[in-house]
Enzyme design. Sequence first.
Site, PDB file in Angstrom:
ATOM      1  N   LYS A  78      16.451 -11.932  -4.306  1.00  0.00           N
ATOM      2  CA  LYS A  78      15.594 -11.312  -5.723  1.00  0.00           C
ATOM      3  C   LYS A  78      16.640 -11.759  -6.825  1.00  0.00           C
ATOM      4  CE  LYS A  78      12.738  -8.012  -7.532  1.00  0.00           C
ATOM      5  NZ  LYS A  78      12.060  -6.582  -7.263  1.00  0.00           N
ATOM      6  N   SER A 152       7.463  -6.934  -8.258  1.00  0.00           N
ATOM      7  CA  SER A 152       8.221  -7.940  -9.026  1.00  0.00           C
ATOM      8  C   SER A 152       8.994  -8.615  -7.902  1.00  0.00           C
ATOM      9  CB  SER A 152       9.143  -7.123  -9.908  1.00  0.00           C
ATOM     10  OG  SER A 152      10.043  -6.240  -9.034  1.00  0.00           O
ATOM     11  N   SER A 176       7.479  -2.842  -5.713  1.00  0.00           N
ATOM     12  CA  SER A 176       7.725  -4.233  -5.721  1.00  0.00           C
ATOM     13  C   SER A 176       8.279  -4.838  -4.594  1.00  0.00           C
ATOM     14  CB  SER A 176       8.975  -4.153  -6.855  1.00  0.00           C
ATOM     15  OG  SER A 176       8.572  -4.003  -8.022  1.00  0.00           O
TER      16      SER A 176
END
Length: 453
Positions: A78, A152, A176
């Site tokens: 990420k 996210s 997320s």
Amino acid sequence: MTSWAGRTAADIAAAVREKDVTPRQVVAEHLARIERLDGRIGAFRAVRAEAALAEADEVGARADLAGLPLAGVPVAVKDNLAVRGESHRNGSAATPDEPAAEDHVTVARLRAAGAVVVGLTNVPELCVFGTTEGVHGTARNPWDPARTAGGSSGGSAAAVAAGLVPLALGNDGMGSLRIPAANCGLVTLKAGHGVVPAGIGNGDWFGMSENGPLATTVGDLRLMLAVLADTGFPGRAEQKPLRIAVALRSPLAGVSVSRPYAAAVREAAGALAGAGHRVRRAEPPYPLSLGVTSLRHWTAGTAVDAEGLDPALLARRTRVHAAVGRRFVRSVRSGDQRERLRARLTPFLTEHDVLLTPALARRSPEAAPWHERGWLRNILANTAYSPFTPPWNLTGWPAMSVPFGTLPSGAPCAVQLVARPGREADLLALAEELETLRPWARTAPLPDAADGV
């Protein structure tokens, strides 16, 4: 010829350790798939093709290859975690485009275990929202490309669901990991506070954010989690039935749950009851103030992460989110609201071993330029489809998203499992039972072509 894209991490690592395939061959095949398909999916902000191949060769030459748990396994990271030699933009034009000098501790542990980082994945700006789009790209759900992958950790989830990598690293501050996992048919675990090193942004959103894996099988999840946590997660030793509470009511007042997600919970409850667990309907005593508490923490975390960034380079929804949160930073930092919530919910999860809920309230929003839309519209869209995840960041307790059932569109549905701290093993064991009782497809059936969406 054996195709390694779409295989589990456990299978790949075993083959590399046995020297049935080289890390370079495995990584090259995944890089080729990324090149063919990611234009449709938008999982990656940056792909490290040359560096990944060089690092794959280094893994293949390691003297300890035979003992590496993730030998030659391609992973995605990420884009809010440091990867040595790469910038991490956190989904924003306001962040510096400078290479990191060192790996984040979780990335370092993955590499030490033999994994090869093939790229950094797209996130919404500052990882604020439950949809993933912005100046660096839009992450789509490989099962339904008209819909967002979620957020996210949307790019990380999309990468795994599309078979671009078998494993990805993400993090979870208000859901997320669990939100995109639920959208994309993956299994994930937000471990309890302190199990996996955090170090996310400017203070881990006051300790609510946790790093964790995204995988297609519970076995792969357990494998990567053990590396990240630097400890094993063996199967549950005690075989006595667990006490499972089944809850369908949204934690946030006024948010309804759609039929597919409610049906998934009922079917999962029936399957677990049939397996011998003590399952009963019981709703946690969520306070009416939970929505306000969640909003305060959510916005305050963004306010802290936005400090020092040029507001003119932030999207409007991010600027407003941070401005709202600045007035709450002091009260949120005290931790009093979170402690009161833990005190309220502790008796419930003492009486019950595990809580089973929907993972989401409804299918994800369309894949659209949400970063160009107003703040309130984003808030309403996010809370309407993901009310079940925030309480467990506020408490710091472990929570999982597990695929179960399908939506009318054919995309995956999912349930959430929650437990008290230290009971990650119970959650993993239940997830394995659900995986056995209702096997799920590992990756989306994407045509192997470069057609546009």
